[in-house]
Design a protein around this motif. Structure first.
Motif, PDB file in Angstrom:
ATOM      1  N   GLY A  17      15.343  41.125  61.561  1.00 13.23           N
ATOM      2  CA  GLY A  17      15.206  39.829  62.191  1.00 13.23           C
ATOM      3  C   GLY A  17      14.221  39.846  63.339  1.00 13.23           C
ATOM      4  N   VAL A  18      14.255  40.891  64.170  1.00 10.23           N
ATOM      5  CA  VAL A  18      13.327  40.991  65.298  1.00 10.23           C
ATOM      6  C   VAL A  18      11.883  40.978  64.812  1.00 10.23           C
ATOM      7  CG1 VAL A  18      12.479  42.534  67.090  1.00 10.23           C
ATOM      8  CG2 VAL A  18      14.920  42.158  66.857  1.00 10.23           C
ATOM      9  N   LEU A  19      11.581  41.751  63.783  1.00 11.15           N
ATOM     10  CA  LEU A  19      10.208  41.847  63.285  1.00 11.15           C
ATOM     11  C   LEU A  19       9.758  40.548  62.634  1.00 11.15           C
ATOM     12  CD1 LEU A  19      10.625  45.453  61.938  1.00 11.15           C
ATOM     13  CD2 LEU A  19       8.928  44.794  63.655  1.00 11.15           C
ATOM     14  N   ASP A  60       3.260  43.059  73.894  1.00 11.42           N
ATOM     15  CA  ASP A  60       4.068  44.197  74.342  1.00 11.42           C
ATOM     16  C   ASP A  60       5.257  44.412  73.411  1.00 11.42           C
ATOM     17  OD1 ASP A  60       2.379  44.504  76.499  1.00 11.42           O
ATOM     18  OD2 ASP A  60       3.667  43.382  77.877  1.00 11.42           O
ATOM     19  N   LEU A  61       5.853  43.322  72.942  1.00 10.26           N
ATOM     20  CA  LEU A  61       6.986  43.443  72.026  1.00 10.26           C
ATOM     21  C   LEU A  61       6.555  44.114  70.724  1.00 10.26           C
ATOM     22  CD1 LEU A  61       9.924  42.854  71.262  1.00 10.26           C
ATOM     23  CD2 LEU A  61       9.185  40.602  70.468  1.00 10.26           C
ATOM     24  N   GLU A  62       5.390  43.749  70.219  1.00  8.19           N
ATOM     25  CA  GLU A  62       4.920  44.372  68.974  1.00  8.19           C
ATOM     26  C   GLU A  62       4.708  45.866  69.162  1.00  8.19           C
ATOM     27  OE1 GLU A  62       1.280  44.097  65.711  1.00  8.19           O
ATOM     28  OE2 GLU A  62       1.777  42.371  66.962  1.00  8.19           O
ATOM     29  N   GLU A  63       4.078  46.250  70.228  1.00 11.28           N
ATOM     30  CA  GLU A  63       3.870  47.676  70.500  1.00 11.28           C
ATOM     31  C   GLU A  63       5.209  48.406  70.599  1.00 11.28           C
ATOM     32  OE1 GLU A  63       1.838  50.540  73.964  1.00 11.28           O
ATOM     33  OE2 GLU A  63       1.493  48.374  73.961  1.00 11.28           O
ATOM     34  N   PHE A  64       6.162  47.784  71.265  1.00 11.94           N
ATOM     35  CA  PHE A  64       7.495  48.355  71.416  1.00 11.94           C
ATOM     36  C   PHE A  64       8.164  48.542  70.063  1.00 11.94           C
ATOM     37  CE2 PHE A  64      12.078  47.408  71.809  1.00 11.94           C
ATOM     38  CZ  PHE A  64      12.477  48.414  72.673  1.00 11.94           C
ATOM     39  N   LEU A  66       6.797  48.703  67.020  1.00  9.98           N
ATOM     40  CA  LEU A  66       6.116  49.644  66.125  1.00  9.98           C
ATOM     41  C   LEU A  66       6.488  51.088  66.454  1.00  9.98           C
ATOM     42  CD1 LEU A  66       2.553  48.042  65.840  1.00  9.98           C
ATOM     43  CD2 LEU A  66       4.419  47.975  64.169  1.00  9.98           C
ATOM     44  N   GLU A  67       6.863  51.335  67.696  1.00  9.44           N
ATOM     45  CA  GLU A  67       7.284  52.681  68.108  1.00  9.44           C
ATOM     46  C   GLU A  67       8.778  52.906  67.896  1.00  9.44           C
ATOM     47  OE1 GLU A  67       7.182  55.489  72.162  1.00  9.44           O
ATOM     48  OE2 GLU A  67       6.355  53.459  72.181  1.00  9.44           O
ATOM     49  N   GLU A 344      14.015  57.046  59.007  1.00  7.91           N
ATOM     50  CA  GLU A 344      13.008  56.570  59.945  1.00  7.91           C
ATOM     51  C   GLU A 344      12.477  55.209  59.493  1.00  7.91           C
ATOM     52  OE1 GLU A 344      11.342  58.502  62.846  1.00  7.91           O
ATOM     53  OE2 GLU A 344      13.481  58.978  62.696  1.00  7.91           O
ATOM     54  N   TRP A 345      12.059  54.409  60.448  1.00 10.09           N
ATOM     55  CA  TRP A 345      11.496  53.093  60.150  1.00 10.09           C
ATOM     56  C   TRP A 345       9.969  53.213  60.110  1.00 10.09           C
ATOM     57  CZ3 TRP A 345      14.890  50.560  64.483  1.00 10.09           C
ATOM     58  CH2 TRP A 345      16.199  50.403  63.996  1.00 10.09           C
ATOM     59  N   PRO A 346       9.352  53.159  58.939  1.00 12.38           N
ATOM     60  CA  PRO A 346       7.903  53.353  58.840  1.00 12.38           C
ATOM     61  C   PRO A 346       7.120  52.175  59.425  1.00 12.38           C
ATOM     62  CG  PRO A 346       8.812  52.794  56.692  1.00 12.38           C
ATOM     63  CD  PRO A 346       9.975  52.972  57.608  1.00 12.38           C
ATOM     64  N   GLU A 347       5.993  52.486  60.029  1.00 12.54           N
ATOM     65  CA  GLU A 347       5.157  51.446  60.629  1.00 12.54           C
ATOM     66  C   GLU A 347       4.655  50.469  59.579  1.00 12.54           C
ATOM     67  OE1 GLU A 347       0.864  51.151  62.863  1.00 12.54           O
ATOM     68  OE2 GLU A 347       2.221  52.757  63.493  1.00 12.54           O
ATOM     69  N   ARG A 348       4.358  50.960  58.385  1.00 17.37           N
ATOM     70  CA  ARG A 348       3.860  50.076  57.332  1.00 17.37           C
ATOM     71  C   ARG A 348       4.843  48.952  57.049  1.00 17.37           C
ATOM     72  NH1 ARG A 348       5.602  48.888  52.971  1.00 17.37           N
ATOM     73  NH2 ARG A 348       7.177  50.534  53.042  1.00 17.37           N
ATOM     74  N   ALA A 349       6.134  49.300  56.943  1.00 15.11           N
ATOM     75  CA  ALA A 349       7.150  48.286  56.670  1.00 15.11           C
ATOM     76  C   ALA A 349       7.280  47.309  57.835  1.00 15.11           C
ATOM     77  CB  ALA A 349       8.487  48.952  56.381  1.00 15.11           C
ATOM     78  N   LYS A 350       7.174  47.827  59.055  1.00 19.54           N
ATOM     79  CA  LYS A 350       7.277  46.952  60.223  1.00 19.54           C
ATOM     80  C   LYS A 350       6.157  45.921  60.228  1.00 19.54           C
ATOM     81  CE  LYS A 350       9.401  50.511  63.157  1.00 19.54           C
ATOM     82  NZ  LYS A 350       9.192  51.366  64.344  1.00 19.54           N
TER      83      LYS A 350
END
Length: 377
Positions: A17-19, A60-64, A66-67, A344-350
């Motif tokens: 939901g956040v993404l 800033d939220l997106e950077e947060f 993705l990490e 792990e949550w992959p960056e591609r999926a995010k």
């Protein structure tokens, strides 16, 4: 009348939901609507995304995000700590403080921001109450309370213990108000509501861990207590084959889903009924005005019309408020958080989920009114 006559509504939805909401908010921010936003109503995931949007810190939220990894949100407790301290340690507050800002500092910024943020939590304080919904406004609550409310709203109660919020004990707002559409529609001065509703896909709990445990115990089957435990595990597997809850935790998870999805559906149904009633009231007013003109004496028709219109104007009736409801699901890119171990949550999926939220919002906004929603430039 204030120029900030648009309200945004954000539902709960966990990491997916956040993404999705980040993509949704990016699309709204790129439209002519953004300068008109006066309030954001958010629950759980929506409390965090709404906070960062009101502070104009979506980058800033997106950077947060993705990490972010599962251990940064809910870290599994050690076995000796269970069940006294919940299944997980709530790591998100410390992660936010380390990578974004101290939550109290975020709340202080919200107190000065032109966009009001309203978050919802579930009151689990042991008191006799008529309502278990707690509502917290960034323009009214002290920053310390607002910070506590934002974090409590996102505290998934199946995983972590409730948190103190001022003089109350509160947890995930999804139990009572997962999709706070009604509050936005009732806000004075709101002419348009733009909402995002996350459509969850719940993972099946299943008996796989119990099957593995039973297999490991087979070598000790001759020991009576172990044999009794194996029999219990076999019964759990049989319940799964019949479609029944595998264990007590599975039953609670199913009840949680029912509660959250039911109150979300009720919220949308009540909003639809409210809008239908407003349209009927508008039609009734028009009919009464016409009847007054038709049946009044020729010299008094204008006076009769004004009398009917003045009577309606003095009546505290709800007005029609158009709503744009964007619905989004994670689909194949959905991220999961396990009970004990999470992948792990992959960056591609995010990134795919953020894009999905943008695209869903773009489709609904353009369908509503292309001219109104073109980017202001």
């Amino acid at each position: 009348m204030s120029d900030r006559n648009v309200a945004i509504v954000l539902s709960g939805g966990g990491v997916n939901g956040v993404l999705l909401e980040l993509g949704f908010l990016r699309r709204v921010r790129a439209s002519a609507l953004w300068p008109r936003v006066g309030a954001i109503y958010g629950t759980s995931a929506g409390a965090l995304t709404g906070t960062m949007a009101a502070l104009d810190r979506l980058d800033d939220l997106e950077e947060f995000l993705l990490e972010l990894q599962p251990r940064d949100v809910f870290a599994p407790q050690r076995l000796w700590q269970l069940p006294l301290n919940g299944l997980h340690h709530y790591a998100l507050p410390a992660t936010i403080a380390a990578r974004l800002s101290d939550p109290i500092e975020l709340a202080r910024g919200l107190a000065e921001a032109p966009i009001e943020v309203v978050v919802f939590t579930t009151d689990v304080t042991e008191r006799d109450e008529e309502s278990y919904e707690l509502v917290h406004s960034s323009h009214e609550a002290p920053p310390e309370t607002m910070a506590q409310a934002m974090l409590a709203s996102a505290a998934i109660s199946a995983l972590v213990l409730p948190l103190p919020v001022a003089d109350r004990i509160a947890t995930d707002g999804g139990w009572v108000r997962n999709f706070p559409l009604g509050h936005a529609l009732e806000r004075p001065g709101v002419d348009l509501v733009v909402a995002f509703r996350h459509l969850p896909r719940y993972a099946h709990v299943g008996a796989e861990p119990l099957v593995r445990l039973r297999a490991r115990l087979q070598r000790f089957r001759a020991v009576p207590p172990v044999r009794a435990l194996i029999a219990q595990l076999e019964e759990a597997e049989a319940r799964e084959r019949r479609g029944e809850p595998v264990h007590f935790g599975d039953m609670l998870a199913r009840l949680m889903r029912v509660t959250i999805q039911q109150n979300t559906a009720v919220e949308e149904r009540l909003a639809a009924e409210r809008e239908a009633a407003c349209r009927e009231l508008d039609a009734l007013r028009a009919d009464l005005v016409e009847l007054a003109r038709e049946h009044a004496r020729p010299g008094r028709r204008a006076r009769a019309q004004r009398a009917v219109e003045d009577r309606f104007a003095r009546t505290a009736l709800p007005g029609s408020v158009p709503s744009i409801v964007v619905r989004g699901s994670a689909g194949a890119d959905g991220l999961e958080h396990g009970v004990r171990v999470s992948p792990e949550w992959p960056e591609r999926a995010k990134r795919a989920l953020i894009a999905r939220g943008w695209e869903a919002a773009d489709a609904e906004l353009r369908a509503f009114d292309v001219g109104l929603l073109e980017q202001a430039s």
